[in-house]
Design a protein around this motif. Structure first.
Motif, short mmCIF file in Angstrom:
data_model
loop_
_atom_site.label_atom_id
_atom_site.label_comp_id
_atom_site.label_asym_id
_atom_site.label_seq_id
_atom_site.Cartn_x
_atom_site.Cartn_y
_atom_site.Cartn_z
N GLY A 198 -0.61 6.91 -6.07
CA GLY A 198 -1.84 6.57 -5.56
C GLY A 198 -2.46 7.36 -5.25
N TRP A 255 0.52 -1.12 0.27
CA TRP A 255 0.32 0.03 -0.33
C TRP A 255 0.86 1.05 0.08
CZ3 TRP A 255 -4.34 0.94 -0.68
CH2 TRP A 255 -5.17 2.56 -0.98
N TRP A 282 2.62 1.82 -3.24
CA TRP A 282 1.64 3.05 -3.96
C TRP A 282 1.04 3.80 -3.63
CZ3 TRP A 282 -3.70 4.13 -3.10
CH2 TRP A 282 -4.66 4.52 -4.32
N LEU A 285 1.62 -1.13 -9.40
CA LEU A 285 -0.27 -0.84 -9.07
C LEU A 285 -0.66 0.40 -9.90
CD1 LEU A 285 -1.37 -2.69 -6.42
CD2 LEU A 285 -2.13 -3.72 -8.56
N ALA A 286 0.76 1.32 -9.01
CA ALA A 286 0.52 2.59 -9.42
C ALA A 286 1.88 3.49 -10.85
CB ALA A 286 1.06 3.47 -8.40
N ASP A 287 2.08 1.92 -11.62
CA ASP A 287 2.40 2.82 -12.72
C ASP A 287 3.81 3.15 -12.52
OD1 ASP A 287 3.07 2.21 -15.53
OD2 ASP A 287 2.22 3.26 -16.03
N VAL A 337 -7.23 -2.02 -5.33
CA VAL A 337 -5.41 -1.73 -5.38
C VAL A 337 -5.44 -2.24 -3.56
CG1 VAL A 337 -3.73 -0.54 -4.28
CG2 VAL A 337 -5.36 0.87 -6.63
N CYS A 373 -3.64 -5.70 -2.30
CA CYS A 373 -2.35 -5.60 -1.12
C CYS A 373 -2.96 -6.59 -0.82
CB CYS A 373 -2.55 -4.80 -0.68
SG CYS A 373 -2.05 -2.95 -1.74
N GLY A 406 3.22 -2.54 -4.88
CA GLY A 406 2.32 -1.12 -4.62
C GLY A 406 2.88 0.37 -5.55
N GLY A 407 4.20 0.02 -7.02
CA GLY A 407 4.84 0.70 -7.36
C GLY A 407 4.20 0.20 -8.47
N PHE A 419 0.59 -6.01 -12.61
CA PHE A 419 1.38 -6.59 -10.85
C PHE A 419 1.58 -8.23 -11.71
CE2 PHE A 419 -0.85 -8.44 -7.48
CZ PHE A 419 -1.10 -7.98 -6.31
N ALA A 451 -3.26 -2.15 -15.13
CA ALA A 451 -2.73 -3.12 -13.61
C ALA A 451 -2.55 -4.23 -13.49
CB ALA A 451 -3.86 -2.43 -12.59
#
Lengths: 348, 348
Positions: free
Chosen positions: A55, A47, A50, A206-208, A65, A69, A203-204, A151, A147
């Motif tokens: 995020g 988290w 992200w 997922l946030a691109d 997200v 997680c 997490g990174g 992931f 996403a």
């Protein structure tokens, strides 16, 4: 996180109920085990990864997200349940481990066959179920396809790494590999990659996040993850039982193969054959308090404690430098600094 | 199928090599185990489900479908490896089971600790790896997102069902549940859903089959899958060792809880208490050839054999009726008819 896990277990009720009450009862044990547990370290790092990559917790995608997680806790449920069989651990978090719980149910019911084997069999299957459900939870999380595509490869690497790390641990213990390199490699894959590096990376992803931030997360995660384990090793031998909650010296009695012990053995082998014999002969046996004290003194005199402390300091510096120079948000940088210091300077 | 599996293992080489040669060697054992094996029944049914719903093997998407179907063999690798621990089986397909293989490696190397526990520990982890990789193989198959979204919920159900079925089996054996209903339920989930119903369903889902065809696949799969297991139960007691390759009567010696035995026990309990005592007292013990002969005669006299044959006939009819009335392609209907008869009328 708790809510996301509880909601997921609720979605499994119907398919589980279809197989009848026996299966439903066993799944309840898995649910209690998963919900009861731990500090949610892995979802927490994911988290944070992200958030740190921009995020927005108020955005519409944030709930998906959070669910992805939280699925890390189901991988962790499998890892713990199977590890407890492998390590023959009888309790965890003050409750009987899953295999012991079902061993006791078998025994109380006076069923036929071997209670211990029954307990292990059920625990193998419940661990498998947790691992399969971890994937289901990721794919039901509601992530958008792009996403999920970012992931998935990281998730795949993480599962391979933690299982590989556990396998190296089992092999190292049996084969008696005493090298510092082997102990560090196990820390790298069984602990650091799985606990910090890949969760942040997930997490990174997922946030691109840009590749520079991902690289910083991975450096931080590897370094702080290993430093965390090294601190754990020191506390397992030198920790204050009143603070750690574990009898002091238990790691020495269990013969846990740590970098601390590997450092000591390497030094003793080179400079002090009598000390090496003492270490090899006593570690992993039922030590008296006095013997624990002697071994502690020996680890210190050989310079192994200083060497491990120096490693912790260097790794922590390196990890913090990487995160400070990264494009992570200022809040995330500050929080990851706190988390690093808490993990590597703690007394318990 | 072999090629798809071989290619998948090749994609894992680099991440595995990163953890070093010990992990790589263990993964080689998993690869040999997976590639050596079996009749590829599950991928075969999945592929047939896709073809029968109009899937075109010459289309550009066919290779991705084949890879997704082949991933079933990795779930199966996990199921077999873990089942062999649970059943204490020492050989499979004429090779040592995975836990015995690693037990022997430990013993030959004269490592420390208990060889059997080491073997089981490695086998637990390699089974976990196969289960995790099954998911990775699905997600790396190259399915388009819509096909994957149709596949995923069926895949989730299947994994839950087979693990639930195994758990019911372990529980039923320990608790001594003798009912026909319990034995049928285990057949339904541990064998039929996992071996025929869900593989066909998965193939149908990939081809976006209409709900009527999916329903027909599921009826066929459940009925033929259970009938297959019932035939297996009969062969385990009455099969010709020269044809089955297994010592005759071994299922009686092992005390396998089958519908056949449950039918016999139910009938004996109602009509012939002495026969019931004999069945309960002898099944699961080290029987002589003569005793096996007596138990065979008893199962026949009690009408259990006829009852199981009648069930097989009714289930086969029902399954074939469903598939004949379905919109499956004529080739698939013919092939599924052949497969059903081969599975339910075989002598080995």
């Amino acid at each position: 996180m708790e809510q996301a896990l509880t909601d997921f277990f609720t979605t499994r009720r119907d398919p589980v109920a279809e197989l009848g009450p026996v299966f439903a009862e066993s799944v309840e044990a898995l649910e209690s085990f998963t919900l009861r547990g731990g500090k949610r370290t892995r979802p927490g790092f994911a988290w944070m990864g992200w958030l740190g990559a921009g995020g927005d917790p108020a955005s519409t995608g944030a709930a998906a997200v959070l669910r992805a997680c939280a699925a890390l806790e189901l991988v962790q449920a499998c890892a713990l349940i199977h590890d407890d069989i492998i390590d023959c651990s009888r309790t965890r978090r003050r409750f009987p481990t899953v295999h012991v719980d079902f061993e006791q149910r078998h025994h109380r019911a006076a069923w036929s066959g071997d209670s211990a084997h029954y307990g292990e069999s059920v625990a193998i299957l419940l661990g498998d179920l947790a691992l399969a459900w971890a994937d289901d939870m990721v794919h039901d999380a509601g992530l958008d396809p792009a996403a999920l595509a970012r992931f998935a490869p990281v998730w795949a690497r993480m599962r391979t790494e933690v299982l590989g790390g556990q396998l190296l641990d089992v092999h190292g213990e049996a084969s008696g590999d005493e090298s510092v390199a082997a102990a560090l490699r196990i820390n790298r894959y069984k602990t650091a990659a799985y606990t910090v590096e890949r969760p942040l990376h997930l997490g990174g992803a997922l946030a691109d996040a840009d590749p520079g931030l991902i690289a910083a997360y991975r450096t931080y995660g590897t370094d702080i993850g290993i430093a965390f384990q090294l601190r754990d090793d020191l506390l397992g031998v030198f920790g204050d039982p009143a603070v750690t909650g574990k009898p002091s010296g238990d790691d020495l009695r269990e013969g846990k193969r740590t970098v601390l012990v590997a450092e000591a053995l390497q030094r003793a082998t080179e400079t002090d054959p009598a000390a090496a014999r003492k270490l090899r002969g006593e570690i992993g046996t039922d030590l008296s308090e006095e013997q624990v004290g002697e071994l502690r003194a020996l680890l210190t005199e050989l310079g192994a404690v200083d060497a491990v402390e120096a490693r912790i300091a260097a790794l922590t510096d390196q990890g913090l430098t990487a995160i400070d120079a990264s494009s992570a948000t200022p809040e995330a940088r500050a929080r990851l600094r706190e988390m690093a210091l808490a993990a590597t300077r703690r007394a318990a």
